[in-house]
Motif scaffolding. Structure first.
Motif, PDB file in Angstrom:
ATOM      1  N   ALA A   1       9.016   8.245  -1.447  1.00  0.00           N
ATOM      2  CA  ALA A   1       9.348   9.450  -2.213  1.00  0.00           C
ATOM      3  C   ALA A   1       9.061  10.658  -1.334  1.00  0.00           C
ATOM      4  N   THR A   2       9.877  11.708  -1.475  1.00  0.00           N
ATOM      5  CA  THR A   2       9.728  12.908  -0.662  1.00  0.00           C
ATOM      6  C   THR A   2       9.768  14.155  -1.541  1.00  0.00           C
ATOM      7  N   GLY A   3       9.497  15.299  -0.908  1.00  0.00           N
ATOM      8  CA  GLY A   3       9.642  16.582  -1.579  1.00  0.00           C
ATOM      9  C   GLY A   3       8.612  16.877  -2.642  1.00  0.00           C
TER      10      GLY A   3
ATOM     11  N   THR B   1       5.210  13.423   1.566  1.00  0.00           N
ATOM     12  CA  THR B   1       5.996  12.195   1.518  1.00  0.00           C
ATOM     13  C   THR B   1       5.070  11.045   1.130  1.00  0.00           C
ATOM     14  N   ILE B   2       5.546  10.178   0.247  1.00  0.00           N
ATOM     15  CA  ILE B   2       4.838   8.930  -0.059  1.00  0.00           C
ATOM     16  C   ILE B   2       5.472   7.826   0.766  1.00  0.00           C
ATOM     17  N   PHE B   3       4.652   7.120   1.530  1.00  0.00           N
ATOM     18  CA  PHE B   3       5.124   5.973   2.300  1.00  0.00           C
ATOM     19  C   PHE B   3       4.643   4.678   1.652  1.00  0.00           C
ATOM     20  N   ARG B   4       5.447   3.652   1.817  1.00  0.00           N
ATOM     21  CA  ARG B   4       5.082   2.304   1.371  1.00  0.00           C
ATOM     22  C   ARG B   4       4.846   1.442   2.611  1.00  0.00           C
ATOM     23  N   ILE B   5       3.693   0.790   2.646  1.00  0.00           N
ATOM     24  CA  ILE B   5       3.331  -0.071   3.761  1.00  0.00           C
ATOM     25  C   ILE B   5       3.290  -1.506   3.251  1.00  0.00           C
TER      26      ILE B   5
ATOM     27  N   VAL C   1       0.845  -1.186   0.000  1.00  0.00           N
ATOM     28  CA  VAL C   1       0.000   0.000   0.000  1.00  0.00           C
ATOM     29  C   VAL C   1       0.885   1.242   0.000  1.00  0.00           C
ATOM     30  N   PHE C   2       0.589   2.172  -0.909  1.00  0.00           N
ATOM     31  CA  PHE C   2       1.273   3.453  -0.944  1.00  0.00           C
ATOM     32  C   PHE C   2       0.294   4.502  -0.416  1.00  0.00           C
ATOM     33  N   VAL C   3       0.789   5.368   0.458  1.00  0.00           N
ATOM     34  CA  VAL C   3      -0.046   6.427   1.005  1.00  0.00           C
ATOM     35  C   VAL C   3       0.707   7.746   0.937  1.00  0.00           C
ATOM     36  N   CYS C   4      -0.002   8.781   0.533  1.00  0.00           N
ATOM     37  CA  CYS C   4       0.573  10.120   0.443  1.00  0.00           C
ATOM     38  C   CYS C   4       0.250  10.883   1.723  1.00  0.00           C
ATOM     39  N   ASP C   5       1.291  11.404   2.361  1.00  0.00           N
ATOM     40  CA  ASP C   5       1.115  12.181   3.592  1.00  0.00           C
ATOM     41  C   ASP C   5       1.557  13.610   3.325  1.00  0.00           C
ATOM     42  N   THR C   6       0.626  14.556   3.445  1.00  0.00           N
ATOM     43  CA  THR C   6       0.907  15.927   3.028  1.00  0.00           C
ATOM     44  C   THR C   6       1.783  16.696   4.004  1.00  0.00           C
ATOM     45  N   LEU C   7       1.953  16.210   5.220  1.00  0.00           N
ATOM     46  CA  LEU C   7       2.670  16.990   6.234  1.00  0.00           C
ATOM     47  C   LEU C   7       3.801  16.223   6.912  1.00  0.00           C
ATOM     48  N   ALA C   8       4.180  15.069   6.399  1.00  0.00           N
ATOM     49  CA  ALA C   8       5.157  14.243   7.101  1.00  0.00           C
ATOM     50  C   ALA C   8       6.587  14.744   6.952  1.00  0.00           C
ATOM     51  N   SER C   9       6.869  15.563   5.953  1.00  0.00           N
ATOM     52  CA  SER C   9       8.229  16.060   5.749  1.00  0.00           C
ATOM     53  C   SER C   9       8.467  17.313   6.586  1.00  0.00           C
ATOM     54  N   PRO C  10       9.696  17.516   7.067  1.00  0.00           N
ATOM     55  CA  PRO C  10       9.998  18.715   7.860  1.00  0.00           C
ATOM     56  C   PRO C  10       9.723  20.020   7.124  1.00  0.00           C
ATOM     57  N   ASP C  11       9.893  20.025   5.786  1.00  0.00           N
ATOM     58  CA  ASP C  11       9.648  21.255   5.025  1.00  0.00           C
ATOM     59  C   ASP C  11       8.195  21.392   4.599  1.00  0.00           C
TER      60      ASP C  11
ATOM     61  N   VAL D   1       1.914  15.619 -13.507  1.00  0.00           N
ATOM     62  CA  VAL D   1       1.915  14.263 -12.959  1.00  0.00           C
ATOM     63  C   VAL D   1       3.354  13.784 -12.897  1.00  0.00           C
ATOM     64  N   VAL D   2       3.804  13.441 -11.705  1.00  0.00           N
ATOM     65  CA  VAL D   2       5.146  12.898 -11.527  1.00  0.00           C
ATOM     66  C   VAL D   2       5.051  11.376 -11.577  1.00  0.00           C
ATOM     67  N   TRP D   3       5.841  10.781 -12.483  1.00  0.00           N
ATOM     68  CA  TRP D   3       5.901   9.333 -12.625  1.00  0.00           C
ATOM     69  C   TRP D   3       7.125   8.848 -11.857  1.00  0.00           C
ATOM     70  N   ILE D   4       6.930   7.942 -10.906  1.00  0.00           N
ATOM     71  CA  ILE D   4       8.026   7.420 -10.093  1.00  0.00           C
ATOM     72  C   ILE D   4       8.126   5.919 -10.327  1.00  0.00           C
ATOM     73  N   GLU D   5       9.264   5.470 -10.863  1.00  0.00           N
ATOM     74  CA  GLU D   5       9.463   4.035 -11.079  1.00  0.00           C
ATOM     75  C   GLU D   5       9.570   3.348  -9.724  1.00  0.00           C
ATOM     76  N   VAL D   6       8.743   2.341  -9.502  1.00  0.00           N
ATOM     77  CA  VAL D   6       8.696   1.676  -8.210  1.00  0.00           C
ATOM     78  C   VAL D   6      10.018   0.977  -7.905  1.00  0.00           C
ATOM     79  N   ALA D   7      10.632   0.361  -8.899  1.00  0.00           N
ATOM     80  CA  ALA D   7      11.855  -0.402  -8.671  1.00  0.00           C
ATOM     81  C   ALA D   7      13.059   0.482  -8.376  1.00  0.00           C
TER      82      ALA D   7
END
Length: 354
Positions: free
Chosen positions: A267-269, A254-258, A240-250, A301-307
């Protein structure tokens, strides 16, 4: 909050009153992560003419390789989240209708004169997230403003039958302030709703799983490092990927993988909106994130390769289209729907496809 049932909140403060979302563009903190130092119509026309050129890599071949994608505006709407149907022939979205009632609407993938109302008004109050069932016979909606006033309007999950529009609460989904959601099949082949929200007992932010037929919600992850989880994407093997709008210090996202009970940053920033829009390509090779390019002042749209984590970008809006919302993929095709809160001064629903 019980006196203003159109309000729903996130951990950083007021997310925006649903009835005032058209003014979100004038309040950047309202719906984006910070930049570092047939019955009624949800829109009066068939969207802005033309398309937005796109030239992303398509997730390293996961969604068409180097073939270009185009963002087609379908209909102006004060919309929050959107998802194509199973085949990508239609797009369902949560929005305010022309009469000011919040609800779920449908537009053809080619656009048209207006969107058909599927369901609007009570019990829906602030429908934020939307996802389709595996067979396309229902849509599921996360409404953080609905629910029993005794629970401080702490949200509810709803199932809406298609095409009739009958709305029913999902047992076990109340009081969890559900926001972003996706539908997946578990190891037992049972359809489950994976959603972001807050634990009804301790208030901690988390990602939860609930049988689509109703039952007891279980936490897949809860508490730190999650702060303000929103958009959800589920891989075929269960990650599961979840986007957290406030998890980064700036204060960027941040996208987290569960996976297997572990939460790790993926992914961050990222400069995202609320609800944050993320979706996986059909082969799970790339994660798409609907973001705001602060240099252009426009969505992309930002494309992020999972691998590998490698990134590329696809332009998804003209300058001034800079309040990104939700993003989902059709189950049977690499066709994506997303929304922008500020496009055409009242928001718009878009289709992203080759």
């Amino acid at each position: 909050m019980t006196e203003a049932r159109g309000d729903f909140r996130r951990s950083a403060g007021v997310l925006c009153a649903v009835a005032s979302l058209a003014a979100a563009a004038s309040n950047p903190g309202c719906s984006r992560a910070e930049d570092p130092p047939g019955r009624t119509s949800a829109g009066s026309t068939g969207g802005a003419p033309g398309t937005t050129a796109a030239s992303g890599t398509g997730g390293g071949g996961g969604a068409g390789g180097d073939a270009p994608y185009a963002a087609l505006p379908l209909v102006p709407a004060i919309a929050f989240d959107a998802t194509p149907d199973v085949t990508g022939a239609y797009v369902y979205f949560t929005a305010l209708g022309a009469d000011g009632r919040a609800g779920v609407f449908r537009i053809g993938a080619q656009g048209g004169a207006g969107a058909a109302e599927i369901a609007a008004g009570p019990p829906l109050v602030a429908p934020l997230g939307i996802a389709t069932s595996a067979d396309g016979g229902r849509v599921f909606v996360a409404d953080p403003g609905a629910g029993d006033p005794a629970l401080d309007d702490a949200g509810a999950l709803f199932a809406i039958d298609l095409p009739g529009g009958a709305v029913a609460p999902i047992d076990g989904g109340a009081g969890l302030r559900a926001r972003g959601l996706e539908v997946a099949r578990g190891a037992d082949n049972e359809e489950r709703i994976i959603f972001s929200g807050r634990d009804r007992d301790d208030g901690q932010p988390g990602v939860f799983s609930l049988p689509a037929r109703g039952g007891e919600a279980s936490a897949l992850a809860k508490g730190s490092p999650l702060v303000d989880p929103s958009g959800i994407a589920v891989a075929g093997r269960g990650a599961v990927f979840v986007c957290d709008t406030l998890a980064s210090p700036d204060k960027t996202a941040t996208i987290f993988r569960i996976e297997d009970g572990f939460v790790s940053p993926f992914a961050t920033g990222l400069h995202v909106g609320t609800p944050c829009g993320i979706a996986l390509t059909r082969d799970d090779a790339a994660l798409l994130v609907l973001t705001r390019d602060p240099t252009r002042g426009a969505d992309e749209v930002v494309w992020i390769e999972v691998a590998s984590g490698a990134r590329s970008a696809t332009a998804a809006g003209a300058p001034g289209h800079d309040e990104p919302g939700g993003l989902h993929r059709a189950r049977g095709a690499d066709v994506f729907a997303f929304v922008d809160h500020s496009a055409q001064k009242q928001g718009s629903v878009f289709l992203l496809r080759q």
